[in-house]
Every structure is written in C-alpha cells, then in structure tokens.
Design a protein around this motif. Structure first.
Motif, short mmCIF file in Angstrom:
data_model
loop_
_atom_site.label_atom_id
_atom_site.label_comp_id
_atom_site.label_asym_id
_atom_site.label_seq_id
_atom_site.Cartn_x
_atom_site.Cartn_y
_atom_site.Cartn_z
N PRO A 1 42.53 34.69 36.28
CA PRO A 1 41.67 34.75 36.42
C PRO A 1 40.78 35.00 37.79
CG PRO A 1 43.31 33.48 37.55
CD PRO A 1 44.10 34.65 36.79
N ILE A 2 39.77 34.83 37.89
CA ILE A 2 38.61 35.74 38.75
C ILE A 2 37.84 35.00 38.89
CG2 ILE A 2 38.64 37.94 37.39
CD1 ILE A 2 36.28 37.61 35.87
N PRO A 3 37.65 34.79 40.57
CA PRO A 3 37.16 33.79 41.35
C PRO A 3 34.93 34.16 40.21
CG PRO A 3 37.33 35.03 42.09
CD PRO A 3 37.35 35.71 41.13
N GLY A 4 34.37 33.29 40.18
CA GLY A 4 33.30 33.00 39.64
C GLY A 4 31.78 32.70 39.85
N MET B 1 32.00 38.82 38.59
CA MET B 1 31.36 39.13 37.17
C MET B 1 30.75 40.83 37.40
SD MET B 1 32.49 36.18 35.08
CE MET B 1 33.48 36.03 36.88
N ASP B 2 30.60 41.82 38.14
CA ASP B 2 29.70 42.53 38.23
C ASP B 2 30.97 43.61 38.72
OD1 ASP B 2 27.47 42.02 38.23
OD2 ASP B 2 26.97 42.13 40.18
N GLU B 3 32.42 43.02 39.04
CA GLU B 3 33.40 43.49 38.77
C GLU B 3 34.01 43.88 38.17
OE1 GLU B 3 36.14 46.32 41.32
OE2 GLU B 3 33.69 45.69 41.83
N ALA B 4 34.30 42.73 37.37
CA ALA B 4 35.40 42.71 36.29
C ALA B 4 34.31 43.40 35.49
CB ALA B 4 34.71 41.11 35.52
N ARG B 5 33.28 43.32 35.64
CA ARG B 5 32.23 44.81 34.31
C ARG B 5 32.16 45.67 34.44
NH1 ARG B 5 28.71 40.13 33.60
NH2 ARG B 5 28.28 39.35 31.05
N ARG B 6 32.59 46.40 35.68
CA ARG B 6 32.95 47.45 36.38
C ARG B 6 34.54 47.95 36.09
NH1 ARG B 6 34.85 51.06 39.84
NH2 ARG B 6 36.19 49.45 41.15
N PHE B 7 35.29 47.15 36.84
CA PHE B 7 36.97 46.92 36.18
C PHE B 7 36.98 47.64 34.49
CE2 PHE B 7 40.61 46.17 35.02
CZ PHE B 7 42.22 47.77 35.79
N PRO C 1 32.16 26.46 28.69
CA PRO C 1 31.57 26.36 29.72
C PRO C 1 31.84 26.88 30.97
CG PRO C 1 33.23 24.85 29.80
CD PRO C 1 32.61 25.30 28.11
N GLY C 2 31.00 27.31 31.83
CA GLY C 2 31.39 27.90 32.68
C GLY C 2 31.65 29.53 33.02
N THR C 3 32.12 30.25 33.31
CA THR C 3 31.97 31.40 33.47
C THR C 3 32.63 32.57 33.52
OG1 THR C 3 30.51 31.50 35.51
CG2 THR C 3 31.09 33.82 34.96
N GLY C 4 32.68 33.22 32.14
CA GLY C 4 33.49 34.29 31.25
C GLY C 4 33.09 35.80 30.57
N ILE C 5 33.46 36.69 30.44
CA ILE C 5 33.41 37.68 29.69
C ILE C 5 34.73 38.29 28.89
CG2 ILE C 5 32.47 40.29 29.60
CD1 ILE C 5 32.69 39.97 32.90
N TRP C 6 34.18 38.61 27.54
CA TRP C 6 34.54 38.92 26.71
C TRP C 6 34.64 39.90 26.41
CZ3 TRP C 6 35.00 34.87 22.15
CH2 TRP C 6 35.38 32.83 22.53
N TYR C 7 35.57 40.66 25.79
CA TYR C 7 35.75 42.11 25.39
C TYR C 7 36.80 43.09 23.93
CZ TYR C 7 33.69 43.78 30.17
OH TYR C 7 33.24 43.79 31.37
N PRO D 1 37.31 28.77 39.42
CA PRO D 1 36.51 28.54 40.84
C PRO D 1 37.30 28.65 42.14
CG PRO D 1 36.44 26.41 39.83
CD PRO D 1 37.38 27.78 38.78
N SER D 2 38.41 28.63 42.12
CA SER D 2 39.69 29.26 43.91
C SER D 2 39.86 30.61 42.92
CB SER D 2 41.07 27.88 43.63
OG SER D 2 41.84 28.01 42.10
N GLY D 3 39.69 31.24 42.34
CA GLY D 3 39.99 32.72 42.26
C GLY D 3 41.57 32.84 42.27
N VAL D 4 42.81 31.61 41.74
CA VAL D 4 43.78 31.60 42.04
C VAL D 4 44.60 31.20 40.67
CG1 VAL D 4 45.84 30.86 43.26
CG2 VAL D 4 44.09 31.76 44.46
N ALA D 5 45.77 31.80 40.32
CA ALA D 5 45.99 31.53 39.32
C ALA D 5 46.52 30.08 39.61
CB ALA D 5 46.77 32.21 38.34
N ALA D 6 47.20 28.96 38.69
CA ALA D 6 48.32 28.42 38.69
C ALA D 6 49.07 28.51 38.92
CB ALA D 6 48.02 27.52 37.22
N ASN D 7 49.96 29.61 38.62
CA ASN D 7 51.71 29.78 38.92
C ASN D 7 51.35 31.69 38.96
OD1 ASN D 7 53.41 30.97 39.40
ND2 ASN D 7 53.92 30.34 37.10
N PRO D 8 50.37 32.31 40.18
CA PRO D 8 50.41 33.27 41.08
C PRO D 8 51.93 33.85 41.04
CG PRO D 8 50.78 31.49 42.97
CD PRO D 8 50.69 31.14 41.50
N SER D 9 53.41 33.47 40.52
CA SER D 9 54.34 34.23 40.60
C SER D 9 54.70 34.39 38.91
CB SER D 9 55.47 33.73 40.78
OG SER D 9 56.14 32.30 40.56
N SER D 10 53.52 34.14 38.07
CA SER D 10 54.37 34.18 36.59
C SER D 10 54.38 36.25 36.15
CB SER D 10 53.02 33.92 36.00
OG SER D 10 53.14 34.27 34.56
#
Length: 118
Positions: free
Chosen positions: A1-4, A9-15, A32-38, A51-60
C-alpha cells in the motif's frame, strides 16, 4: 500500500512510471479512494492507497514479480536511481533475479527467464 496523499501519488508515478517505465492506465471511477493502475505486458498492476500507509501484515513475503529482458541492466538502472535492491537466499536455476523496494517498503521481484532453461 501507499499513503493516500497527493505527494505519495506523485512519488508513485515517479517510481512506477518514470523509473520502472510502466504505462499508466485509466482507473475506473467505480473504485473509491486513491489509486493508480499500470500496464505490465498483458497484465495490470493496481496500486491502492491505505490511509495509514501501512500494510495489514508488514512481515508478509507476498510481492509482485516482473519478468524482464535484462535483469543486470535493470538492477544497475534502479540502483542508479537510488532504489534499494537486494538478493534472495534461494537461487532459482535459469532465473537470475533480484528484489527492489519501492518508496513505501513494498517488495518487488525482477526475474529474467534464460532461454536454455525453458
């Protein structure tokens, strides 16, 4: 996930767009919400914000894997762009690969399929 945030979003487009060279696709407005498709070959990569920018399971260990033509050249390109890369403990015969980390600590795998193994 990325923060909303707009900055994220600009950084996601750059990366994903500029550094990785993926083509942005229109995202249906029914989501709904914010996102980008490639576009990724004949597949799509969907990035969604949290919203939190943190995955539900960061150790996945779950991650997308991208097949590329030149894994060595891509790694040099990413490293030159300041992207953190690493190797994995397990080698796969006929599949040289490495892992990269996007700006939000999401793991991405890049693999090259060698012709003599397929």
């Amino acid at each position: 996930p990325i923060p909303g945030t707009p900055e994220s979003m600009d950084e996601a487009r750059r990366f994903y767009g500029e550094i990785l060279g993926l083509e942005e696709r229109p995202r249906p407005t029914v989501f709904p919400g914010t996102g980008i498709w490639y576009a990724v070959g004949d597949q799509e990569l969907h990035l969604f914000s949290e919203p939190s920018g943190v995955a539900a399971n960061p150790s996945s260990r779950r991650h997308p894997c991208f097949q590329v033509d030149d894994v060595v050249g891509l790694r040099a390109h990413l490293t030159g762009a300041g992207v953190t890369t690493r190797d994995d403990d397990g080698e796969i015969p006929g599949r040289p690969r490495f892992f990269g980390v996007d700006p939000w600590d999401n793991t991405l795998e890049f693999v090259q399929f060698e012709a003599d193994h397929w």
